[in-house]
Design an enzyme around this catalytic site. Structure first.
Site, mmCIF file in Angstrom:
data_model
loop_
_atom_site.group_PDB
_atom_site.id
_atom_site.type_symbol
_atom_site.label_atom_id
_atom_site.label_comp_id
_atom_site.label_asym_id
_atom_site.label_seq_id
_atom_site.Cartn_x
_atom_site.Cartn_y
_atom_site.Cartn_z
ATOM 1 N N ASP A 42 46.172 45.902 -15.811
ATOM 2 C CA ASP A 42 46.525 46.530 -17.079
ATOM 3 C C ASP A 42 45.238 46.673 -17.891
ATOM 4 O OD1 ASP A 42 48.123 47.211 -19.482
ATOM 5 O OD2 ASP A 42 47.542 45.185 -20.125
ATOM 6 N N ASP A 44 44.878 47.341 -21.820
ATOM 7 C CA ASP A 44 44.836 46.747 -23.158
ATOM 8 C C ASP A 44 45.451 45.352 -23.160
ATOM 9 O OD1 ASP A 44 43.739 49.137 -24.289
ATOM 10 O OD2 ASP A 44 45.733 50.028 -24.143
ATOM 11 N N ASN A 85 49.827 52.194 -19.939
ATOM 12 C CA ASN A 85 50.670 53.027 -20.802
ATOM 13 C C ASN A 85 49.845 53.465 -22.008
ATOM 14 O OD1 ASN A 85 52.864 52.408 -19.158
ATOM 15 N ND2 ASN A 85 53.796 50.973 -20.605
#
Length: 212
Positions: A42, A44, A85
């Site tokens: 991922d 962030d 995302n």
């Protein structure tokens, strides 16, 4: 030089956006090694500090041990990817140029990464790529020529781990202050920091590999 499999002007309902090297990693012959065949991070809160809707590369700061963790994976010849995302695109708070500028800065700090898979949708768009859906994991693994079941996903919230599970990959939670207690309690695999997680994945002194 990276290419973008999405045009600069396009509907954010298309996606995921796939940022990959000009030569797909999966086209190269790889020597089989113990441990995972791909490690997907991922962005962030995992690789870099979580600054909401950040499109400014000057604000990018690495998370503790992120560089050492990525270097350890890279040293084993295992491809490294990012799955992220970015709902700011759908909300009009980010541009593709901003996302790309941040990607370039992350790679200045971490070195080159093999693939980026970006979900440009909002929570209500009903896409198949926004975590906790498995689409980003599937897209990144397809670009790398890796079976998702042989991949590991590292993230800081439950959606990262759920996306891994839905894709058949192993998920490892690396909690931060924003991680909810119930997410930590539900995680089958967790580690206090990225480097600890990666060392467990790559194996101990005896060379055996396994999930934390």
């Amino acid at each position: 030089m990276f290419t973008v499999d999405a045009p600069e002007v396009s509907s954010v309902r298309e996606g995921p956006w796939l940022l990959t090297p000009g030569e797909r990693y999966g086209s190269r012959r790889r020597v089989r090694r113990t441990g995972p065949e791909a490690v997907l991070f991922d962005r962030d809160g995992t690789l870099v500090e979580d600054i909401p809707y950040n499109g400014d590369p000057e604000r990018v700061r690495l998370m503790p041990s992120a560089r050492a963790a990525v270097d350890a994976v890279r040293a084993r010849g295992i491809p490294v990817g990012v799955i992220t995302n970015q709902s700011g695109l759908a909300r009009g708070l980010l541009t593709h140029g901003g996302v790309e500028a941040v990607r370039r800065r992350v790679e200045e700090l971490l070195g080159p990464l093999n693939v980026w898979a970006v979900c440009p949708h909002g929570p209500g768009d009903g896409c198949a790529c926004r975590k906790p859906a498995p689409g980003l994991v599937h897209a990144a693994c397809a670009a790398l020529g890796v079976d998702p079941r042989a991949a590991v996903v590292l993230g800081d919230i439950g959606a990262d781990i759920e996306a891994a599970k839905a894709a058949g990959a192993v998920g490892v939670l690396v909690p931060t202050p924003v991680t909810r207690p119930e997410e930590t309690a539900a995680a089958e695999h967790a580690a206090p920091d990225l480097l600890t997680a990666v060392r467990a994945l790559l194996g101990g002194p005896d060379g055996s590999a396994g999930a934390p």
